[in-house]
Write an enzyme that holds these catalytic residues in place. Structure first.
Site, short mmCIF file in Angstrom:
data_model
loop_
_atom_site.label_atom_id
_atom_site.label_comp_id
_atom_site.label_asym_id
_atom_site.label_seq_id
_atom_site.Cartn_x
_atom_site.Cartn_y
_atom_site.Cartn_z
N HIS A 197 -3.27 10.69 5.19
CA HIS A 197 -4.21 9.75 5.25
C HIS A 197 -3.63 8.72 6.29
CE1 HIS A 197 -2.42 6.55 2.54
NE2 HIS A 197 -3.50 5.98 2.94
N LEU A 241 0.97 -1.09 0.08
CA LEU A 241 0.00 0.02 0.08
C LEU A 241 0.96 1.23 0.05
CD1 LEU A 241 -2.57 -1.08 2.75
CD2 LEU A 241 -2.96 -0.98 0.14
N SER A 242 0.26 2.44 -0.24
CA SER A 242 0.96 3.76 -0.11
C SER A 242 1.85 3.87 1.17
CB SER A 242 0.18 4.74 -0.93
OG SER A 242 -0.92 4.85 0.20
N GLU A 243 1.06 3.54 2.19
CA GLU A 243 1.56 3.49 3.53
C GLU A 243 0.97 2.35 4.46
OE1 GLU A 243 2.44 7.71 1.91
OE2 GLU A 243 0.35 6.63 2.35
N THR A 244 2.02 1.76 5.43
CA THR A 244 1.50 1.22 6.61
C THR A 244 2.06 1.62 7.71
OG1 THR A 244 1.92 -0.88 5.18
CG2 THR A 244 2.07 -1.08 7.25
#
Length: 275
Positions: free
Chosen positions: A76, A44-47
């Site tokens: 986000h 994902l774009s961020e974890t």
């Protein structure tokens, strides 16, 4: 060790039309390498990883990873992780407000119709030099005359803000993904007066991808433009080019920009990480 896990969709009221963030709860004892490895795996774009705070003024500490790097701040993931922390029974120290500790320091969040964070101050701001401007133009494959303004709006991830004349111009961009590598470029263009959203936003990231809905970028754009070229309060649309319906709610109060959005947990369970 088995730990609670959430995946939260952020910045859309429609299911699966925002930007997802993976959240690992109670992350103490997980090594840096394990965090990086898990972030690469989720893709994902961020974890994010929720940890006890080290500051007496914070409710929790957050570490934020993309598949390739750790970020000092991202929008986000901040809203999604706060949502997950509250849903898991987290109790803020102050009524109506949370304080998140992360790489840029302490970030305030307020609770209302939706969670909203106070945009952190710029790490870098001001004009972009001519060489970098030319790189931006090449990467976006636009005519230089389309750019109304260009500036550093870096609040952690490294954003450069680009203002175009209209939302249609933003949606028409077909970037050179190879030329984008190594740059974080945020593009905004206004909708006609009276439209449901004030502006269309797109975020092109240093790994050559486009992010669906981006809190840090919208915070930077609002600190740059709200109350001047954009209203003091407005709703930004993002993700249209990717089939998403991202909605970012902006409110400027004095020098503080509040960035809000809906959040809902779409996946919950456990994950085995650390000892």
């Amino acid at each position: 060790m088995t730990r609670a896990f959430s995946q939260v969709d952020v910045f859309s009221s429609e299911p699966f039309r925002g930007n997802p963030v993976a959240v690992v709860h109670d992350a103490q004892g997980i090594s840096d390498d394990e965090m990086r490895s898990f972030a690469r795996w989720t893709n994902l774009s961020e974890t994010t990883f929720l940890l006890p705070p080290t500051s007496d003024d914070a409710d929790y500490r957050l570490r934020i990873f993309t598949p390739s790097v750790e970020l000092p701040f991202a929008g986000h993931p901040t809203i999604g992780s706060a949502h997950a922390w509250l849903e898991a029974g987290g109790e803020p120290r102050r009524d109506g407000e949370l304080v998140q500790e992360c790489g840029v320091g302490l970030v305030r969040l307020r609770r209302g119709a939706r969670l909203a964070f106070a945009g952190p101050p710029f790490i870098r701001s001001g004009p972009v030099d001519d060489d970098y401007r030319e790189r931006v133009v090449r990467a976006l494959r636009i005519d230089p005359s389309q750019i109304l303004d260009l500036a550093w709006i870096d609040n952690g991830p490294g954003w450069v803000g680009v203002l175009l004349g209209s939302a249609d111009e933003v949606l028409a961009i077909t970037p050179d993904l190879t030329a984008l590598m190594g740059m974080d470029i945020g593009v905004a263009g206004p909708y006609a007066e009276g439209s449901r959203c004030a502006v269309e936003v797109r975020a092109f990231c240093l790994d050559g991808t486009e992010d669906p809905v981006t809190g840090s970028l919208n915070a930077g754009l609002a600190q740059w433009l709200a109350g001047d070229r954009l209203p003091a309060s407005y709703v930004a649309s993002q993700g249209s080019a990717l089939g998403r319906t991202g909605r970012v709610h902006i409110e400027r109060v004095g020098d503080t920009v509040w960035v809000g959005g809906d959040a809902r947990t779409t996946i919950s369970g456990t994950v085995g990480l650390g000892e």
